[in-house]
Each structure stands twice: as C-alpha cells, then as structure tokens.
Design a protein around this motif. Structure first.
Motif, mmCIF file in Angstrom:
data_model
loop_
_atom_site.group_PDB
_atom_site.id
_atom_site.type_symbol
_atom_site.label_atom_id
_atom_site.label_comp_id
_atom_site.label_asym_id
_atom_site.label_seq_id
_atom_site.Cartn_x
_atom_site.Cartn_y
_atom_site.Cartn_z
ATOM 1 N N ASN A 115 15.393 82.859 40.822
ATOM 2 C CA ASN A 115 16.387 83.257 41.559
ATOM 3 C C ASN A 115 17.402 82.041 41.746
ATOM 4 O OD1 ASN A 115 18.508 84.993 40.639
ATOM 5 N ND2 ASN A 115 17.488 86.667 42.223
ATOM 6 N N LEU A 116 16.069 80.974 42.709
ATOM 7 C CA LEU A 116 16.919 79.662 43.340
ATOM 8 C C LEU A 116 16.175 79.236 42.351
ATOM 9 C CD1 LEU A 116 16.852 77.913 45.619
ATOM 10 C CD2 LEU A 116 13.971 78.007 46.011
ATOM 11 N N SER A 161 23.702 74.532 53.980
ATOM 12 C CA SER A 161 22.590 75.648 53.403
ATOM 13 C C SER A 161 21.219 75.640 54.552
ATOM 14 C CB SER A 161 21.964 75.139 51.722
ATOM 15 O OG SER A 161 20.607 75.881 51.743
ATOM 16 N N PRO A 162 20.336 76.767 54.768
ATOM 17 C CA PRO A 162 19.207 76.076 55.825
ATOM 18 C C PRO A 162 18.125 75.949 54.311
ATOM 19 C CG PRO A 162 20.269 78.589 54.649
ATOM 20 C CD PRO A 162 21.162 77.739 54.353
ATOM 21 N N ASP A 163 17.965 76.026 53.063
ATOM 22 C CA ASP A 163 17.232 75.260 52.318
ATOM 23 C C ASP A 163 17.394 73.645 52.514
ATOM 24 O OD1 ASP A 163 15.933 75.985 49.493
ATOM 25 O OD2 ASP A 163 15.912 73.651 49.729
ATOM 26 N N GLU A 164 16.653 73.019 53.123
ATOM 27 C CA GLU A 164 16.697 72.314 53.709
ATOM 28 C C GLU A 164 17.075 70.655 52.400
ATOM 29 O OE1 GLU A 164 13.274 70.843 56.123
ATOM 30 O OE2 GLU A 164 14.439 72.120 57.661
ATOM 31 N N THR A 165 16.047 71.367 50.983
ATOM 32 C CA THR A 165 15.649 70.370 49.970
ATOM 33 C C THR A 165 17.819 70.267 49.718
ATOM 34 O OG1 THR A 165 13.417 70.708 49.521
ATOM 35 C CG2 THR A 165 15.011 69.548 48.251
ATOM 36 N N LEU A 166 18.038 71.554 48.948
ATOM 37 C CA LEU A 166 19.576 71.422 48.506
ATOM 38 C C LEU A 166 20.743 71.072 49.619
ATOM 39 C CD1 LEU A 166 19.661 75.151 47.081
ATOM 40 C CD2 LEU A 166 19.134 72.616 46.085
ATOM 41 N N ALA A 167 20.116 70.794 50.789
ATOM 42 C CA ALA A 167 21.177 70.612 52.026
ATOM 43 C C ALA A 167 21.340 68.632 51.918
ATOM 44 C CB ALA A 167 21.417 70.732 53.347
ATOM 45 N N ALA A 168 19.881 68.784 51.816
ATOM 46 C CA ALA A 168 19.609 66.444 51.791
ATOM 47 C C ALA A 168 20.121 66.508 50.115
ATOM 48 C CB ALA A 168 17.940 66.718 51.814
ATOM 49 N N ILE A 169 19.773 66.811 49.534
ATOM 50 C CA ILE A 169 21.153 66.342 48.092
ATOM 51 C C ILE A 169 22.014 66.172 48.443
ATOM 52 C CG2 ILE A 169 20.911 66.582 45.714
ATOM 53 C CD1 ILE A 169 18.345 68.184 45.508
ATOM 54 N N ALA A 170 22.578 67.351 48.765
ATOM 55 C CA ALA A 170 23.883 67.188 49.306
ATOM 56 C C ALA A 170 24.937 66.352 50.036
ATOM 57 C CB ALA A 170 24.662 69.216 49.472
ATOM 58 N N ALA A 174 22.524 84.526 39.600
ATOM 59 C CA ALA A 174 21.380 83.887 40.925
ATOM 60 C C ALA A 174 22.532 83.123 41.697
ATOM 61 C CB ALA A 174 20.988 83.011 39.848
ATOM 62 N N GLU A 175 23.651 82.965 41.394
ATOM 63 C CA GLU A 175 24.712 82.292 42.142
ATOM 64 C C GLU A 175 24.929 83.496 43.313
ATOM 65 O OE1 GLU A 175 27.135 80.469 39.080
ATOM 66 O OE2 GLU A 175 27.897 79.206 40.786
ATOM 67 N N THR A 176 25.365 84.499 42.626
ATOM 68 C CA THR A 176 25.470 85.012 44.296
ATOM 69 C C THR A 176 24.181 86.329 44.219
ATOM 70 O OG1 THR A 176 26.723 87.134 41.944
ATOM 71 C CG2 THR A 176 26.743 88.202 44.152
ATOM 72 N N THR A 177 23.032 86.208 43.882
ATOM 73 C CA THR A 177 21.962 86.475 44.808
ATOM 74 C C THR A 177 22.804 85.015 45.439
ATOM 75 O OG1 THR A 177 20.941 87.301 43.054
ATOM 76 C CG2 THR A 177 19.941 87.476 44.799
ATOM 77 N N MET A 178 21.612 84.128 45.714
ATOM 78 C CA MET A 178 21.683 83.461 46.624
ATOM 79 C C MET A 178 22.343 82.586 47.919
ATOM 80 S SD MET A 178 18.831 81.882 45.301
ATOM 81 C CE MET A 178 18.350 81.418 46.760
ATOM 82 N N ALA A 179 23.410 83.072 46.964
ATOM 83 C CA ALA A 179 25.174 83.350 48.424
ATOM 84 C C ALA A 179 24.541 84.301 49.576
ATOM 85 C CB ALA A 179 26.096 83.527 47.299
ATOM 86 N N LYS A 180 24.130 85.559 49.039
ATOM 87 C CA LYS A 180 24.283 86.911 49.787
ATOM 88 C C LYS A 180 22.817 86.085 50.434
ATOM 89 C CE LYS A 180 25.119 91.066 47.354
ATOM 90 N NZ LYS A 180 25.264 92.355 46.463
ATOM 91 N N GLU A 181 21.523 85.709 49.978
ATOM 92 C CA GLU A 181 20.869 85.515 51.220
ATOM 93 C C GLU A 181 21.396 84.323 52.117
ATOM 94 O OE1 GLU A 181 16.886 84.532 48.923
ATOM 95 O OE2 GLU A 181 17.541 86.459 47.875
ATOM 96 N N ILE A 239 22.391 81.504 50.933
ATOM 97 C CA ILE A 239 21.336 79.940 50.722
ATOM 98 C C ILE A 239 22.329 78.943 50.376
ATOM 99 C CG2 ILE A 239 19.433 78.457 49.464
ATOM 100 C CD1 ILE A 239 17.421 80.827 49.976
ATOM 101 N N GLY A 240 22.412 80.143 48.898
ATOM 102 C CA GLY A 240 24.064 79.322 47.794
ATOM 103 C C GLY A 240 24.841 79.507 48.361
ATOM 104 N N VAL A 241 26.002 78.146 47.629
ATOM 105 C CA VAL A 241 26.864 78.651 48.364
ATOM 106 C C VAL A 241 28.094 79.632 47.499
ATOM 107 C CG1 VAL A 241 29.495 77.059 48.259
ATOM 108 C CG2 VAL A 241 27.467 76.205 48.422
ATOM 109 N N ASP A 242 29.110 80.474 48.727
ATOM 110 C CA ASP A 242 30.014 81.318 47.499
ATOM 111 C C ASP A 242 31.051 80.657 47.549
ATOM 112 O OD1 ASP A 242 31.933 83.352 46.997
ATOM 113 O OD2 ASP A 242 30.877 84.164 48.555
ATOM 114 N N VAL A 243 31.212 80.331 45.430
ATOM 115 C CA VAL A 243 32.423 79.662 45.280
ATOM 116 C C VAL A 243 33.634 80.559 45.593
ATOM 117 C CG1 VAL A 243 31.108 77.747 44.344
ATOM 118 C CG2 VAL A 243 31.550 80.113 43.432
ATOM 119 N N SER A 244 33.498 81.532 45.793
ATOM 120 C CA SER A 244 34.650 81.750 45.577
ATOM 121 C C SER A 244 35.526 81.356 47.041
ATOM 122 C CB SER A 244 34.722 83.585 45.937
ATOM 123 O OG SER A 244 34.015 84.142 46.979
ATOM 124 N N THR A 245 35.065 80.824 47.764
ATOM 125 C CA THR A 245 36.217 81.025 49.241
ATOM 126 C C THR A 245 36.377 79.357 48.756
ATOM 127 O OG1 THR A 245 33.817 79.694 49.801
ATOM 128 C CG2 THR A 245 34.343 81.679 50.590
#
Lengths: 97, 249
Positions: free
Chosen positions: B3-4, B115-124, B176-183, B185-191
């Motif tokens: 999923n990631l 995001s608590p995922d450090e790599t994704l957060a750093a890229i962003a 994948a997005e739904t799962t990652m958002a639930k965890e 790590i990912g962004v819930d874009v609907s917000t």
C-alpha cells in the motif's frame, strides 16, 4: 507606438548574489509589468541559486551616456595617475582595495 | 508495504507525467522567459518525482531502481490522475492545467509535510516551496489571460471549461490512499476538497472567468485507466530505456 503594443517592454535585471554584496546588473528581459519582470528574472537569472534579492527597472528609465561623448567624459581621467591610490604602501592586512 | 509503495507512486506519477508534458514545451514556449519558467517547473516536479521513486525503490521488495519505476512500467501501472496527462493544446490549456493541479498540489503538500513517515514529510517540506511558486505563477497567468483581451479570455475560458471535468478525480481516493490515510501516514484529500474549489473559484473570478457549472466528471487515471493521450506520452518517455536497456548518461 504600434510596436510597443505588441511587444512587452524591456526590463533591466539587478541581482544581489549574497547578503552584504551590492546588486549587480545581470541582463535584461521582456515582461508586461514589474511583477512579471520579477518572476521572469527569478526564472531566467536565479535558477542556479545565484541570488538573494532582485531589482527590476524598466529599461526606458535608464539614461545612458553617449559613446560619442566618451572623449570629454572619460579621457581627461586617463593621464591623472595621482587620482589612483597607487603611491601608498598598503599594509597586508588591508584586503580588497 | 504494498500500500505504501502504491501510495508513493500515486503521488509521484502526477509529478512525472506533468513534468513530461511541460518538458514538451522546452524550446516551444510563447517566449524565452515563459519557456524557461515552464521548464523550471518541469524540473522542480521531476526532482520531487525522483525523491519519491528513490523511496519507492528502497521499500520495494523486487529490487527495483528509480529508473525501473519511471521507465519500465506499462500504461495500466501508472497511477497519475487524468488531469496531468492532458495535452498542451494551447497556452491557455498549459496554464489552466497548471492552476487546477497547483492549487491541489499545494494543499496536498501542506498536509503531507506533517506525515509521520519521515521521508514523505521531508519531500513535502522541500517541495512545498517550489509548489508555492508554481501556484503563484499559474494563478498570475490565469488572471492575466482571463482579464486580458477578448481573445485571451475566450481561450482561457475554453481551457478551464474543458479541463474542469478532471478536477473531481483529484479527490477520488484509491484503495492505497484510503488505507494510508487511515493509518495516518497518507493525506485524506477529501478534507480540502471544498477549500480547493473555493480557492480555484476565487482565482477564476478575479480573472473575470466563469466558474464551470458542469457536474459531469471523469476519472480513471489513478487506477491505471488513462485517456488516449497517455500511450503517446509513455512512448516518448520510455523510448530510450526500451530501445537501449540500462543505458545511462
């Protein structure tokens, strides 16, 4: 006048490459207004990390000396060596003179 | 992990394909300044893409490289939204597509950097400054063209009307997005969907353009079902690696 309607005016771009240094002329570009000139300058001249500040000025606002006047403007200074600080011994500690 | 991995590609493929589209304009921009500006944006996006693919390659269990991911997938495996693959019909389309994506992209990066995922957060965190400029560039141009001449207004309106139907897909969430958002790590874009349409509408109004009212939207890209343009993009993008496997320069 016809021409100015179709082409964007020319702007002169000055970029300060580091804090503490002066803005230096980098070149010129076309833009519809000052804001666009800034953005264009950012893209054309600072994309390799060249600058920390940009000035733009429309080229028409610059008054330039006429090359035909070079004789009276600049030649009199050529034989006045005493205006250059070359007769002093500079201590080594003084740099960039 | 699957999923990631898929989630990273969902984000990265948008940047890759949009960069490829903008790259087509290199040497063909309406003037030198805009040409360089657009290819700068393309390079920003490509830089972000590389960081994402490197991360995806690292966590992939199939021993892939970033180049494999970029160049050696088939069309159905690309997860970019349909908006970014739309052609550079004219400058209005280039700028319209950019605005509709940039506003989304900025809001997305704003969330991803937490995001608590450090790599994704750093890229962003690194990318958001670039994206902020992209948005400034595209909204400025939409305003100039919309509020310009009768002709530029008509062309800008045409592009926005035409591209509008791809905007809803930005907020469609894949598995994948739904799962990652639930965890978390990912962004819930609907917000930020509502905020997105508000901000885009504000730019359009300032540009004296009409906000399209059509409610017919299309989607599919994020699940690998692309428009007819995608094959041509990939043909050009992948040509070198397909013809000369593993070539480098």
């Amino acid at each position: 006048m016809e021409n100015t309607k179709k082409n964007w005016p020319l702007w002169e771009i000055f970029v300060r490459s580091k804090n503490g240094l002066e803005h230096r002329h980098f070149g010129s570009l076309h833009a519809a207004d000052a804001e666009m000139a800034l953005e264009n300058a950012r893209d054309v001249y600072t994309r390799r990390n060249e600058g920390v500040s940009i000035w733009v000025v429309e080229s028409k606002h610059i008054t330039a000396s006429n090359p035909a006047d070079n004789g009276e403007l600049f030649e009199p200074a050529q034989d006045k060596v005493y205006r250059h600080p070359t007769f002093y011994d500079l201590p080594d500690e003084v740099k960039h003179m | 992990m699957k999923n990631l991995y898929n989630y990273i590609l969902t984000i990265a493929d948008n940047s890759l394909i949009l960069a490829q589209r903008l790259g087509e304009l290199c040497g063909h921009g309406p003037n030198l300044e805009t040409d360089i500006a657009l290819t700068n944006i393309a390079l920003d996006l490509l830089g972000q893409t590389r960081s994402y693919y490197q991360y995806a390659a690292k966590i992939s269990d199939e021993n892939k490289t970033e180049d494999d991911i970029a160049f050696l997938r088939i069309e159905r495996e690309y997860k970019n939204c349909l908006l970014v693959e739309q052609p550079n019909t004219h400058f209005g389309y280039v700028i319209g597509r950019q605005l509709l994506f940039d506003v989304y992209h900025f809001m997305f990066m704003e969330k991803l950097q937490n995001s608590p995922d450090e790599t994704l957060a750093a890229i962003a965190k690194k990318g958001i400054k670039e994206v902020s400029y992209h948005k400034r560039f595209s909204s400025d141009w939409v305003k100039r063209l919309g509020d310009g001449t009768e002709e530029s207004n008509a062309k800008m309106q045409e592009a926005i009307d035409d591209l509008w139907r791809f905007t809803d897909e930005l907020f469609f969430m894949t598995e994948a997005e739904t799962t990652m958002a639930k965890e978390g790590i990912g962004v819930d874009v609907s917000t930020f969907k509502e905020k997105y349409y508000e901000e885009v509408s504000e730019v359009l109004k300032e540009a004296t353009l009409k906000v399209p009212e059509n409610k017919y939207f299309t989607k599919g890209g994020k699940e690998g079902v692309h428009t007819e343009h995608m094959g041509y993009i990939l043909a050009e993008l992948q040509y070198m690696q397909r013809t000369y496997p593993n070539m480098q320069w």
